[in-house]
Design a protein around this motif. Structure first.
Motif, PDB file in Angstrom:
ATOM      1  N   THR A  38       0.925  -1.296  -0.062  1.00 36.62           N
ATOM      2  CA  THR A  38       0.054   0.004   0.092  1.00 36.62           C
ATOM      3  C   THR A  38       0.789   1.254   0.062  1.00 36.62           C
ATOM      4  O   THR A  38       1.788   1.336   0.678  1.00 36.62           O
ATOM      5  CB  THR A  38      -0.907   0.023   1.178  1.00 36.62           C
ATOM      6  OG1 THR A  38      -1.808  -1.095   1.151  1.00 36.62           O
ATOM      7  CG2 THR A  38      -1.880   1.295   1.344  1.00 36.62           C
ATOM      8  N   ALA A  39       0.632   2.137  -0.905  1.00 31.52           N
ATOM      9  CA  ALA A  39       1.212   3.455  -0.878  1.00 31.52           C
ATOM     10  C   ALA A  39       0.801   4.212   0.403  1.00 31.52           C
ATOM     11  O   ALA A  39      -0.192   4.374   0.816  1.00 31.52           O
ATOM     12  CB  ALA A  39       0.781   4.381  -2.233  1.00 31.52           C
ATOM     13  N   LEU A  40       1.876   4.806   0.929  1.00 27.00           N
ATOM     14  CA  LEU A  40       1.626   5.525   2.299  1.00 27.00           C
ATOM     15  C   LEU A  40       1.870   7.036   2.052  1.00 27.00           C
ATOM     16  O   LEU A  40       2.729   7.394   1.604  1.00 27.00           O
ATOM     17  CB  LEU A  40       2.762   5.109   3.336  1.00 27.00           C
ATOM     18  CG  LEU A  40       2.539   3.525   3.821  1.00 27.00           C
ATOM     19  CD1 LEU A  40       3.659   3.137   4.560  1.00 27.00           C
ATOM     20  CD2 LEU A  40       1.246   3.324   4.192  1.00 27.00           C
ATOM     21  N   VAL A  41       1.237   7.796   2.324  1.00 26.80           N
ATOM     22  CA  VAL A  41       0.961   9.369   2.185  1.00 26.80           C
ATOM     23  C   VAL A  41       1.852   9.730   3.473  1.00 26.80           C
ATOM     24  O   VAL A  41       1.325   9.494   4.641  1.00 26.80           O
ATOM     25  CB  VAL A  41      -0.323   9.810   2.104  1.00 26.80           C
ATOM     26  CG1 VAL A  41      -0.258  11.329   2.097  1.00 26.80           C
ATOM     27  CG2 VAL A  41      -1.127   9.426   0.837  1.00 26.80           C
ATOM     28  N   VAL A  57       2.459  16.508  -2.346  1.00 22.50           N
ATOM     29  CA  VAL A  57       2.116  15.455  -1.364  1.00 22.50           C
ATOM     30  C   VAL A  57       3.054  14.344  -1.646  1.00 22.50           C
ATOM     31  O   VAL A  57       3.292  13.921  -2.713  1.00 22.50           O
ATOM     32  CB  VAL A  57       0.667  14.860  -1.847  1.00 22.50           C
ATOM     33  CG1 VAL A  57       0.187  13.816  -0.763  1.00 22.50           C
ATOM     34  CG2 VAL A  57      -0.466  16.126  -1.710  1.00 22.50           C
ATOM     35  N   ASP A  58       3.793  14.088  -0.645  1.00 20.46           N
ATOM     36  CA  ASP A  58       4.816  12.927  -0.576  1.00 20.46           C
ATOM     37  C   ASP A  58       4.265  11.626  -0.241  1.00 20.46           C
ATOM     38  O   ASP A  58       3.442  11.612   0.794  1.00 20.46           O
ATOM     39  CB  ASP A  58       5.779  13.288   0.630  1.00 20.46           C
ATOM     40  CG  ASP A  58       6.321  14.801   0.586  1.00 20.46           C
ATOM     41  OD1 ASP A  58       6.878  14.936  -0.718  1.00 20.46           O
ATOM     42  OD2 ASP A  58       6.598  15.366   1.495  1.00 20.46           O
ATOM     43  N   PRO A  97      -5.473   3.470  -4.161  1.00 24.44           N
ATOM     44  CA  PRO A  97      -5.450   3.070  -2.825  1.00 24.44           C
ATOM     45  C   PRO A  97      -4.135   3.491  -2.040  1.00 24.44           C
ATOM     46  O   PRO A  97      -2.985   3.599  -2.710  1.00 24.44           O
ATOM     47  CB  PRO A  97      -5.347   1.405  -2.860  1.00 24.44           C
ATOM     48  CG  PRO A  97      -4.702   1.560  -4.257  1.00 24.44           C
ATOM     49  CD  PRO A  97      -5.037   2.378  -5.185  1.00 24.44           C
ATOM     50  N   ALA A  98      -4.416   4.254  -0.909  1.00 20.68           N
ATOM     51  CA  ALA A  98      -3.191   4.379  -0.090  1.00 20.68           C
ATOM     52  C   ALA A  98      -3.800   4.738   1.326  1.00 20.68           C
ATOM     53  O   ALA A  98      -4.777   4.412   1.639  1.00 20.68           O
ATOM     54  CB  ALA A  98      -2.947   5.839  -0.698  1.00 20.68           C
ATOM     55  N   ALA A  99      -2.690   4.793   2.343  1.00 22.48           N
ATOM     56  CA  ALA A  99      -3.060   4.952   3.591  1.00 22.48           C
ATOM     57  C   ALA A  99      -2.069   5.925   4.213  1.00 22.48           C
ATOM     58  O   ALA A  99      -1.066   6.340   3.555  1.00 22.48           O
ATOM     59  CB  ALA A  99      -2.965   3.805   4.444  1.00 22.48           C
TER      60      ALA A  99
END
Length: 170
Positions: A38-41, A57-58, A97-99
């Protein structure tokens, strides 16, 4: 006669292949691809330039699809309460999708939760959600934002540039 025996042999071969096809060993069955991480913000930041304000946004991992849309107002995902940012126009930035949290539920987002910026176009930024596989941020403006978006890599970043009246000599 020859045609009938060839037909019978072909039909028997098809039936035999169909019956044995049902007993393929599990080791020969195709395996699903491993799930992508999962990509993480991890943050959001902003700055101003001579003719535009920039929001960055990183993201840790591969940058997933991002949707930017104008909305009448900003609301926190989940409870739906109003985000307390002054502005007349708003952008919602949705990354999915991200978290913004790790597998243990700990936040990995190091940016501001709510910030007033005082920039020429951008009035404020807020993390509005980390909910059901999506991270949302909101941006507030005094007028309708004239913006463009792009992606930067190594490290992964999503960028929104919002035009404003030139403020530098030159």
């Amino acid at each position: 006669m020859v045609h009938r025996s060839r037909f019978a042999a072909t039909a028997a071969g098809v039936l035999l292949a169909t019956a044995t096809g049902a007993t393929v060993p599990a080791s020969a069955a195709p395996r699903p691809a491993p799930a992508a991480a999962t990509a993480l913000v991890t943050g959001a930041r902003w700055g101003t330039h001579c003719s535009y304000d920039r929001i960055v946004v990183d993201v840790r991992g591969t940058l997933p699809p991002v949707t930017v849309r104008t909305v009448a107002g900003l609301r926190y995902d989940g409870p739906g309460t109003k985000v307390p940012l002054a502005g007349k126009r708003f952008l919602e930035i949705r990354i999915a999708p991200a978290a913004a949290h790790d597998a243990g539920g700990n936040s990995v987002y190091e940016g501001p939760r709510l910030a007033r910026t005082g920039l020429p176009a951008l009035k404020g930024v807020a993390l509005t959600g980390d909910f059901e596989g999506a991270v949302t941020l909101g941006a507030a403006f005094g007028t309708e934002p004239d913006y463009r978006t792009h992606r930067l890599h190594s490290p992964e970043r999503f960028v929104i540039d919002v035009r404003h009246a030139p403020a530098c000599g030159g």
